[in-house]
Design an enzyme around this catalytic site. Structure first.
Site, PDB file in Angstrom:
ATOM      1  N   GLY A  52     -37.637  47.943  52.607  1.00  0.00           N
ATOM      2  CA  GLY A  52     -36.287  47.383  52.515  1.00  0.00           C
ATOM      3  C   GLY A  52     -35.434  48.094  51.466  1.00  0.00           C
TER       4      GLY A  52
ATOM      5  CG  ASP B 235     -41.221  45.757  55.377  1.00  0.00           C
ATOM      6  OD1 ASP B 235     -40.531  45.867  54.350  1.00  0.00           O
ATOM      7  OD2 ASP B 235     -40.801  45.194  56.417  1.00  0.00           O
TER       8      ASP B 235
ATOM      9  CG  ASP C 115     -45.229  38.080  58.956  1.00  0.00           C
ATOM     10  OD1 ASP C 115     -45.240  37.415  57.898  1.00  0.00           O
ATOM     11  OD2 ASP C 115     -44.344  37.980  59.824  1.00  0.00           O
TER      12      ASP C 115
ATOM     13  CE  LYS D  36     -30.731  41.900  52.480  1.00  0.00           C
ATOM     14  NZ  LYS D  36     -30.327  43.061  51.733  1.00  0.00           N
TER      15      LYS D  36
ATOM     16  CB  SER E 196     -31.792  35.508  43.998  1.00  0.00           C
ATOM     17  OG  SER E 196     -30.400  35.455  44.191  1.00  0.00           O
TER      18      SER E 196
ATOM     19  CE1 TYR F 233     -32.853  34.971  49.922  1.00  0.00           C
ATOM     20  CE2 TYR F 233     -30.980  34.421  48.519  1.00  0.00           C
ATOM     21  CZ  TYR F 233     -32.076  35.216  48.806  1.00  0.00           C
ATOM     22  OH  TYR F 233     -32.413  36.250  47.955  1.00  0.00           O
TER      23      TYR F 233
ATOM     24  CE  LYS G 124     -35.657  35.376  47.401  1.00  0.00           C
ATOM     25  NZ  LYS G 124     -36.730  36.352  47.393  1.00  0.00           N
TER      26      LYS G 124
ATOM     27  CE1 TYR H 115     -35.086  41.842  41.392  1.00  0.00           C
ATOM     28  CE2 TYR H 115     -34.552  41.716  43.719  1.00  0.00           C
ATOM     29  CZ  TYR H 115     -35.461  41.972  42.711  1.00  0.00           C
ATOM     30  OH  TYR H 115     -36.727  42.372  43.045  1.00  0.00           O
TER      31      TYR H 115
ATOM     32  CG  ASN I 242     -24.638  40.756  50.687  1.00  0.00           C
ATOM     33  OD1 ASN I 242     -25.666  40.939  51.312  1.00  0.00           O
ATOM     34  ND2 ASN I 242     -24.442  39.686  49.938  1.00  0.00           N
ATOM     35  CG  LEU I 243     -17.210  43.049  48.429  1.00  0.00           C
ATOM     36  CD1 LEU I 243     -16.130  42.587  49.397  1.00  0.00           C
ATOM     37  CD2 LEU I 243     -16.768  42.783  46.986  1.00  0.00           C
TER      38      LEU I 243
ATOM     39  NE  ARG J 207     -20.238  36.151  43.600  1.00  0.00           N
ATOM     40  CZ  ARG J 207     -19.255  35.251  43.500  1.00  0.00           C
ATOM     41  NH1 ARG J 207     -18.457  35.248  42.441  1.00  0.00           N
ATOM     42  NH2 ARG J 207     -19.074  34.351  44.428  1.00  0.00           N
TER      43      ARG J 207
END
Ligand code: NAD
Ligand code: WQD
Length: 336
Positions: free
Chosen positions: A10, A31, A58, A84, A124, A148, A152, A176, A198-199, A230
């Site tokens: 990823g 993965d 998995d 995510k 996160s 989500y 976490k 993160y 996401n932006l 952010r």
């Protein structure tokens, strides 16, 4: 001794693998390719001239995970594997709880079975919920506003309980902030499936002509220009934070949460304008109502990472955006 990297093909995993290979670490990636491709492995090989052991499996598959630990002498695990997408997690919560929470429990059980108790976990900033003021520090209360985020938070709580039950565990729970950027080679980067949530990947795809227009979610927040603020952090800085966490793991007793952020906030319009200047492309945008669940300002207090790991972010916003643009313009369709 080897390092097991779950989710290693990823976005953040692949950049971390590159940093670890540079230090000659022996790497095993597990993965299931739910959100990545084996093409990443060729790119990692191109950058590092080194290869990894790749196992398509998995983390929910106990037998497959047991086989990994049986066949390899694993010293520590860096656990990135997970789903995510915040919006998707509200649409299919059971898949998120199963994949992220049950999958992590299976992984931790197999680790315990094989006596591997060194772990770096991808948490996160989402665990700070919506009621804490920034800068966010690790002592603040945690909460979650979507499935989500709940996964976490649950995994963090499981890890705190696990560490209190058995003092042999050393766990770094890395929280993160907003990872962006790409490796400077332009060979690996973020490659979201479908329309990005996401932006940064959204802005990059507008710049490269794949998407027509950015929607800016609200310009009436109490921030510098009314748009959301952010703490964007270069993915290579983040990867280096994992290297430091692995180095210091033997000194970590129990489960320790650690923010990985820069400590600086940037607004949506600052991102758009910087991206426009660096890429030389127009970024058409339209202001639309706020996105449900968003808050005005999120940035880190990054002092624990500095004192505990000797880590601080090095890359500035301009480098983050230059590297994002190099990746996106060289690979307009991702790894395809
Ligand atoms: P990513 O989707 O690029 O990488 C996750 C990898 O895990 C993918 O390659 C996917 O195929 C794999 N995976 C998912 N479920 C799996 C399973 N059951 N078994 C095996 N592999 C599985 O995401 P990323 O951005 O690199 O994020 C890595 C981790 O960091 C995730 O746990 C994510 O929740 C966390 N995180 C990400 C961000 C972010 O904004 N990117 C922020 C905070 C935390
Ligand atoms: C950033 C800013 C938006 C898209 C999410 C997760 C978080 C973590 C990181 C995993 C906000 C604005 C965005 C767009 C916009 N992931 N925006 N138009 O929401 O801070 O965090 O990713 O753990 O858990 O919630 O990141 O990139 O979605 O948004 O105006 O099309 O950009 O409102 O102010 P966010 P983001």
């Amino acid at each position: 001794m080897s390092l097991l990297i779950t989710g290693g093909t990823g976005f953040i995993g692949s950049h971390t693998v590159v940093e670890l290979l540079a230090l000659d670490k022996d790497i095993i990636i597990v993965d299931n390719l739910a959100n990545s491709s084996t093409l990443v492995l060729d790119r990692i090989n191109k950058i590092t001239e080194k290869s990894v052991t790749f196992i398509q499996a998995d983390i929910c598959d106990r037998q497959a995970m047991q086989q990994v630990f049986q066949q390899h002498d694993i010293d520590a695990v860096v656990h990135f594997a997970g789903l995510k997408a915040v919006g998707e997690s509200s649409a299919i919560p059971l898949s998120y709880y199963h994949n992220n929470v049950s999958g992590s429990v299976t992984l931790f059980q197999v680790m315990a079975e094989y006596g591997v108790k060194n772990l770096v976990f991808s948490s996160s900033a989402t665990v700070y919920g919506e009621n804490n003021p920034s800068p966010l520090d690790e002592s603040m209360p945690t909460s979650a506003t979507n499935p989500y985020g709940q996964t976490k938070l649950m995994i963090e709580n499981i890890l705190f309980d696990l560490a209190s039950s058995d003092e042999e565990w050393s766990i770094a729970c890395l929280r993160y902030f907003n990872p962006i950027g790409a490796h400077e080679s332009g060979l690996i980067g973020e490659n979201p499936n479908g329309i990005p949530n996401n932006l940064l990947p959204y802005v990059a795809q507008v710049a490269v002509g794949r998407l027509a227009q950015l929607q800016v979610f609200g310009d009436d927040y109490d921030t510098v220009d009314g748009t959301g603020v952010r703490d964007y952090i270069h993915v290579v800085d983040l990867a280096k934070g994992h290297v430091k966490a692995l180095e210091k793991l033997s000194k970590i007793k129990g489960c320790v949460p650690i923010n990985l952020g820069t400590g600086n906030g940037t607004s949506v319009l600052e991102i758009v304008n910087t991206f426009k200047d660096i890429s030389g492309q127009e970024i058409p945008y339209k202001v639309v109502p706020r996105r449900a669940g968003d808050i005005a300002t999120v940035f880190a207090d990054a002092s624990v990472a500095n004192s505990l790991l000797g880590w601080s972010a090095q890359y500035d916003l301009s480098t983050m955006i230059k590297d994002t643009w190099r990746w996106q313009s060289k690979n307009p369709n991702g790894f395809e």
